[in-house]
Design a protein around this motif. Sequence first.
Motif, mmCIF file in Angstrom:
data_model
loop_
_atom_site.group_PDB
_atom_site.id
_atom_site.type_symbol
_atom_site.label_atom_id
_atom_site.label_comp_id
_atom_site.label_asym_id
_atom_site.label_seq_id
_atom_site.Cartn_x
_atom_site.Cartn_y
_atom_site.Cartn_z
ATOM 1 N N HIS B 129 0.842 -1.195 0.000
ATOM 2 C CA HIS B 129 0.000 0.000 0.000
ATOM 3 C C HIS B 129 0.873 1.238 0.000
ATOM 4 N N GLY B 130 0.411 2.223 -0.749
ATOM 5 C CA GLY B 130 1.101 3.512 -0.771
ATOM 6 C C GLY B 130 0.385 4.467 0.164
ATOM 7 N N PRO B 131 0.638 5.761 -0.012
ATOM 8 C CA PRO B 131 0.029 6.767 0.851
ATOM 9 C C PRO B 131 -1.495 6.686 0.821
ATOM 10 N N GLY B 132 -2.105 6.826 1.962
ATOM 11 C CA GLY B 132 -3.557 6.809 2.048
ATOM 12 C C GLY B 132 -4.141 5.456 1.692
ATOM 13 N N GLY B 133 -3.321 4.414 1.736
ATOM 14 C CA GLY B 133 -3.828 3.068 1.487
ATOM 15 C C GLY B 133 -3.979 2.717 0.015
ATOM 16 N N VAL B 134 -3.449 3.566 -0.883
ATOM 17 C CA VAL B 134 -3.522 3.270 -2.322
ATOM 18 C C VAL B 134 -2.837 1.934 -2.602
ATOM 19 N N PRO B 135 -3.530 0.978 -3.243
ATOM 20 C CA PRO B 135 -2.901 -0.324 -3.464
ATOM 21 C C PRO B 135 -1.812 -0.265 -4.538
ATOM 22 N N VAL B 136 -0.736 -0.970 -4.286
ATOM 23 C CA VAL B 136 0.365 -1.095 -5.249
ATOM 24 C C VAL B 136 0.567 -2.601 -5.418
ATOM 25 N N VAL B 137 0.365 -3.085 -6.652
ATOM 26 C CA VAL B 137 0.306 -4.533 -6.855
ATOM 27 C C VAL B 137 1.262 -4.937 -7.970
ATOM 28 N N TRP B 138 1.947 -6.054 -7.810
ATOM 29 C CA TRP B 138 2.754 -6.582 -8.907
ATOM 30 C C TRP B 138 2.890 -8.093 -8.782
ATOM 31 N N THR B 139 3.224 -8.702 -9.931
ATOM 32 C CA THR B 139 3.510 -10.136 -9.940
ATOM 33 C C THR B 139 4.999 -10.313 -10.195
ATOM 34 N N SER B 140 5.595 -11.194 -9.435
ATOM 35 C CA SER B 140 7.034 -11.353 -9.472
ATOM 36 C C SER B 140 7.364 -12.767 -9.951
ATOM 37 N N ARG B 141 8.407 -12.885 -10.804
ATOM 38 C CA ARG B 141 8.810 -14.212 -11.279
ATOM 39 C C ARG B 141 10.283 -14.471 -10.939
ATOM 40 N N LEU B 142 10.541 -15.636 -10.399
ATOM 41 C CA LEU B 142 11.919 -16.018 -10.084
ATOM 42 C C LEU B 142 12.707 -16.189 -11.375
ATOM 43 N N ASP B 143 13.946 -15.681 -11.390
ATOM 44 C CA ASP B 143 14.813 -15.890 -12.541
ATOM 45 C C ASP B 143 15.811 -16.989 -12.236
ATOM 46 N N LYS B 144 16.685 -16.675 -11.274
ATOM 47 C CA LYS B 144 17.771 -17.601 -10.963
ATOM 48 C C LYS B 144 17.686 -18.013 -9.514
ATOM 49 N N LEU B 145 18.096 -19.242 -9.281
ATOM 50 C CA LEU B 145 18.078 -19.753 -7.926
ATOM 51 C C LEU B 145 19.325 -20.608 -7.782
ATOM 52 N N ARG B 146 20.313 -20.160 -6.987
ATOM 53 C CA ARG B 146 21.466 -21.007 -6.710
ATOM 54 C C ARG B 146 21.439 -21.325 -5.231
ATOM 55 N N GLU B 147 21.280 -22.611 -4.947
ATOM 56 C CA GLU B 147 21.091 -23.081 -3.576
ATOM 57 C C GLU B 147 22.049 -22.378 -2.593
ATOM 58 N N ASN B 148 21.500 -21.734 -1.581
ATOM 59 C CA ASN B 148 22.250 -21.097 -0.490
ATOM 60 C C ASN B 148 23.153 -19.951 -0.933
ATOM 61 N N GLU B 149 22.964 -19.490 -2.190
ATOM 62 C CA GLU B 149 23.861 -18.449 -2.684
ATOM 63 C C GLU B 149 23.144 -17.229 -3.225
ATOM 64 N N LEU B 150 22.111 -17.482 -4.022
ATOM 65 C CA LEU B 150 21.585 -16.370 -4.809
ATOM 66 C C LEU B 150 20.127 -16.596 -5.204
ATOM 67 N N ILE B 151 19.352 -15.534 -5.177
ATOM 68 C CA ILE B 151 17.989 -15.560 -5.708
ATOM 69 C C ILE B 151 17.806 -14.275 -6.508
ATOM 70 N N THR B 152 17.327 -14.376 -7.758
ATOM 71 C CA THR B 152 16.992 -13.152 -8.502
ATOM 72 C C THR B 152 15.561 -13.250 -9.000
ATOM 73 N N TRP B 153 14.946 -12.115 -9.185
ATOM 74 C CA TRP B 153 13.550 -12.094 -9.624
ATOM 75 C C TRP B 153 13.284 -10.818 -10.416
ATOM 76 N N HIS B 154 12.190 -10.811 -11.172
ATOM 77 C CA HIS B 154 11.761 -9.576 -11.833
ATOM 78 C C HIS B 154 10.239 -9.543 -11.870
ATOM 79 N N THR B 155 9.693 -8.352 -12.069
ATOM 80 C CA THR B 155 8.230 -8.217 -12.097
ATOM 81 C C THR B 155 7.723 -8.414 -13.523
ATOM 82 N N LEU B 156 6.495 -8.888 -13.636
ATOM 83 C CA LEU B 156 5.894 -9.126 -14.954
ATOM 84 C C LEU B 156 5.154 -7.877 -15.432
#
Lengths: 391, 250
Positions: B129-156
Amino acid sequence: MRALCWNGVNDLRVERVPDPTILGPRDAIVKVGLSSVCGSDLHLIGGYVPTMRAGDIIGHEFLGEVVEKGPEVTRLNRGDRVITVSIIGCGKCWHCRHEEFSLCDNSNPQPAFEEMAYGHCTAGIFGYSHAFGGYAGSHAEYIRVPFADTNCFRVPEGVTDEQAVFVSDAVPTGYMAADMGGIKPGDVVAVWGCGGVGQMAMRSASLMGAERVIGIDRFPDRLRAAQMKAGAETLDYSRVDIYDALLAMTGGRGPDVCIDAVGMEADSGASALEDWYDRGKQALRLESDRPAVLRQMIQCCRKGGTLSIVGVYGGFIDKFPMGAAMNKALTFRMGQQHGQRYVKRLFEHIGKGELDPSYLLTHKWALDDAPQGYRMFKEKADDCMRVVFAP
Amino acid sequence: MTGSRDGRRRMGGRRMEGSAGALERWAAILGGTALGYAGARRGSWALAALGGGLFLAGAAGVPLSSPLRQAALPALRREPATTQANVTVAVPADRLFRHWRNVRHLAALFPHLDAVEVLSDTESRWKAHGPGGVPVVWTSRLDKLRENELITWHTLEGADLPHRGTVLFRPAPGGRGTEVSLTLAYHPPGGEGGHAVSRLFGMAPEQQAREALRRLKRIMEVGELPTIDGQPSGRAERSRALPSMQEVTG
């Protein structure tokens, strides 16, 4: 409940405030039995610490009884008589695990001020401004203690309330000052400031094997107490030149360890010019702290000696004699107390009769009289060393 | 614009405003001291006076930032679109990795995040939520996943706050735990960068990233977020001054 609130510079009032409640699973509520004034409170009251908010409850050196505890408090029980170290450790971070509790990463809920001003945030402190977490203080009927298992300590049988209350702050601060000095047999230790912390530093230095301990102040009652109770030789800086006197007492070498138990509101009795300079700059806000004691320690200290600083500083100092410090190869040690590291050892010393801080308590007053108590403490009237409030 | 500013003030509430004000005072006092000192050293009275003035303004609590903000050039208002924060947490990397991997945990790390809903193995829907409760919404997708090292993601496509994120875990030397580094790159439409984030949440991006890592550290090390919310003070409404000693005795 009743509590002593800071409402502005030199404006303290006892007010009715809500009772504290458990806010976290490791919290305890302590019913305050004794709560002492501390010299460092005077910096807050005088407005030298910029993040106080009107309505803040002050006080950080206290003893009491556990009356309530959160579900994750395991080492304490209701009814335990405890002291609480005034600087709050979480008990889990790297610093707490290495017994550097006043450097705790996690106990300050408002780290932004310190991160900006100091580069990193340090531990939260009870009743000591919002830069240090904004925790409500102990000049109240009840106080909430976060991470109680780490910060509360049961007072052993045979140790009185009046002895134990100072194990919150004055005793471990003085003890740590001596500890940081790395005192070796034959060492001469000079302590600037004969208040509660200074006197505890003197006694601790003797316990650690100092050959001679010298206390410096100008108030006759404090010099007398340093002599009679803390076993120190004393110098009155309003009457003698401290450099000349210290060198005369040490065969020209200077003290091996110099302890600052004064801090940012030092005055430089002997040098009127220096005193006016620092007071003027502080009044114009061109320096925040007056470093007269530091300058004098650097001048007096033996070559290769150690400066141990437990007097509180908040911001900037001016005309710091770095050349003397560097060329004399001085070691600087400093910090807020890691009290949790020392409490057990201190209670042992007290139990064996080697240390008795109870004489610091010169006045026991009702909490309702706290504003007057601070006035007396500030003016050092009536031979007041420490006023302790009993809510 | 005006509306959102008012809204932010409402949403910020007393605590936010209080701490921002105190921060500003602290900044003015310390900055003023430094400037004053520099001025005095160089014999520049103008600089010294500016420093002294800043210090006095800070000490007296004179508001500085809003007039300054209004006077500043538009260029000065632009904030970087990429921000990074770093923290060392005294727990092993695998625990941190597992914690972060469970996106539901992340709602507790970001101050304005209300909920994270898991859509699939790689996608999640975020509601803030932003100021005054304005909703801010996004969908996120995982890109890379290296066990115990790294996680990357981007929004759709269609995200209210388009961004890319990377969190890195690497062992800290000497048994100090794990060094965590969080990088967030914002790509809001119109290319306003971080400023859009500040406007959406009333908090600069680097502050958000730092706060997220601080919360992660505190949750993982202590198991709770230390707080003073709800403790007593003389500011509470039902508090009132007791009669002073003079009134009682005199």
